[in-house]
Design a protein around this motif. Sequence first.
Motif, mmCIF file in Angstrom:
data_model
loop_
_atom_site.group_PDB
_atom_site.id
_atom_site.type_symbol
_atom_site.label_atom_id
_atom_site.label_comp_id
_atom_site.label_asym_id
_atom_site.label_seq_id
_atom_site.Cartn_x
_atom_site.Cartn_y
_atom_site.Cartn_z
ATOM 1 N N TYR A 142 73.408 -5.093 47.529
ATOM 2 C CA TYR A 142 73.828 -3.850 47.813
ATOM 3 C C TYR A 142 73.645 -3.025 46.581
ATOM 4 C CZ TYR A 142 76.877 -5.928 51.535
ATOM 5 O OH TYR A 142 76.915 -6.562 52.706
ATOM 6 N N GLY A 143 73.144 -3.352 45.555
ATOM 7 C CA GLY A 143 72.675 -2.842 44.321
ATOM 8 C C GLY A 143 73.962 -2.818 43.478
ATOM 9 N N ARG A 144 73.485 -2.217 42.176
ATOM 10 C CA ARG A 144 74.913 -2.091 41.317
ATOM 11 C C ARG A 144 75.558 -0.622 41.601
ATOM 12 N NH1 ARG A 144 74.619 -6.027 37.660
ATOM 13 N NH2 ARG A 144 76.246 -4.822 36.180
ATOM 14 N N LEU A 145 76.925 -0.770 41.012
ATOM 15 C CA LEU A 145 77.634 0.228 41.133
ATOM 16 C C LEU A 145 77.787 1.130 39.883
ATOM 17 C CD1 LEU A 145 80.330 -1.151 43.671
ATOM 18 C CD2 LEU A 145 78.516 -0.155 44.212
ATOM 19 N N TYR A 146 77.677 2.417 39.932
ATOM 20 C CA TYR A 146 77.559 2.999 38.545
ATOM 21 C C TYR A 146 78.706 4.058 38.140
ATOM 22 C CZ TYR A 146 72.704 0.908 38.500
ATOM 23 O OH TYR A 146 71.825 0.449 38.602
ATOM 24 N N VAL B 170 70.288 7.308 34.906
ATOM 25 C CA VAL B 170 69.949 5.969 35.136
ATOM 26 C C VAL B 170 68.937 5.620 35.924
ATOM 27 C CG1 VAL B 170 71.277 5.314 37.241
ATOM 28 C CG2 VAL B 170 71.031 3.519 35.331
ATOM 29 N N CYS B 171 68.393 6.652 36.993
ATOM 30 C CA CYS B 171 67.122 6.773 37.699
ATOM 31 C C CYS B 171 65.861 6.402 36.792
ATOM 32 C CB CYS B 171 66.840 7.498 38.570
ATOM 33 S SG CYS B 171 68.175 7.773 40.003
ATOM 34 N N ALA C 233 83.033 3.865 40.149
ATOM 35 C CA ALA C 233 81.437 3.410 40.306
ATOM 36 C C ALA C 233 81.193 3.391 41.712
ATOM 37 C CB ALA C 233 81.536 2.013 39.384
ATOM 38 N N LEU C 234 79.719 4.063 41.806
ATOM 39 C CA LEU C 234 79.027 3.957 43.321
ATOM 40 C C LEU C 234 77.640 3.948 43.279
ATOM 41 C CD1 LEU C 234 80.579 7.578 44.027
ATOM 42 C CD2 LEU C 234 81.627 5.458 44.461
ATOM 43 N N ALA C 235 77.229 3.670 44.185
ATOM 44 C CA ALA C 235 75.825 3.258 44.439
ATOM 45 C C ALA C 235 75.050 4.313 44.019
ATOM 46 C CB ALA C 235 75.437 2.276 45.812
ATOM 47 N N ILE C 236 73.714 4.032 43.711
ATOM 48 C CA ILE C 236 72.690 5.148 43.577
ATOM 49 C C ILE C 236 71.319 4.899 44.260
ATOM 50 C CG2 ILE C 236 70.925 5.873 41.879
ATOM 51 C CD1 ILE C 236 73.196 5.862 39.770
ATOM 52 N N ARG C 237 70.987 6.050 44.910
ATOM 53 C CA ARG C 237 69.471 5.981 45.690
ATOM 54 C C ARG C 237 68.728 6.973 45.092
ATOM 55 N NH1 ARG C 237 67.881 3.917 50.587
ATOM 56 N NH2 ARG C 237 69.922 2.370 50.402
#
Length: 336
Positions: free
Chosen positions: A170-174, A182-183, A327-331
């Motif tokens: 699911y990816g990390r939560l930031y 962070v991208c 903290a949420l996901a990033i796309r």
Amino acid sequence: VFASIFFALVGCKKEYIEYYEDNSTIKNSYFTDGEGGPIIGEYKEYRSNGDLREIRNYRNGILEGKSYWFWKNDTVYEKNYVNGKLEGIQKFKGYNVTKNFDVIDSFQEYHYSAGKYVPNIDSGIFVDSRDSVSYKTISIGGQTWMAENLRYEIKGSYCYAGKKENCEKYGRLYTQKVAASVCPEGWKIFSQNELGKLGFNSNGLLEKKKKKEKDGKISLIPKLDFFEYNLKSSSNWSKDEWNGGDKVGFSILPSGYYCPKGIEKGNVQFNGYGFYYEKGKTQYSFDLGSVALLWQQNEKGNLSPMFFSGSEKQNFSAKCGGGTPIALAIRCIKKK
């Protein structure tokens, strides 16, 4: 509402003019092939203020050739029909949702074949040089996106429930503090309008999704729902009916969210999306499988959550209580 209809015979054709209730403003005008015959030629529809709303062309009652739809005297749609079905290049300008729904200046183009949207998608792989982790990418409509949530490990990022396998899937939560930068180099967090463009490109000209009801009848999901349905993954949501169509491989996952300082039982009300508490314990991770929350940024670079739900409820607000970080996901989307 209209009050009267005028018609006149012109050769073998019959002209109809329909008026609004004031009897001076035309609602629509068109020709038919004789008395009670099918519509032929050009059909025009007007708004009550006299502005032209739409032009359609017919051949024996079937849409044929160019059709146009207008907003604020500007062309929004330019469609092409062959035997009643969309064919070839269709053009759509769309609206700027942050500026009073003004029409966007340039056309977006969509290719159709026999009435079906055929998205032009290029798939690829991007390798993050910082940790050598690779990501699937999609390029569509002049945009290039990561088709997976970011997994770069940095202080201020977390795995759901502290499990490494959740980070891998699911990816990390930031937290917001680290999310803005962070991208990888050359990439950034998307804006609302950028995601909106992807939504239109995933769907074509605002098609509606068919939904089979319990009684077997087929209904159409409202237009606003196409966006969420088309971009969500087709699996991994808690209920089958929550899965999306994943039309372009963007695959938004229900990654939930994380509260670094935790929430104690009783501090947050149940919201219907899957909150649960272990008696006497502090909980940190919430709603895996039920919601997707991604960081988005506005024109000033300020971040806020973009929310995709599993259920049809839209009043959800992710909170960690007391103004503590979330903290949420990033796309990421590639910079131009």
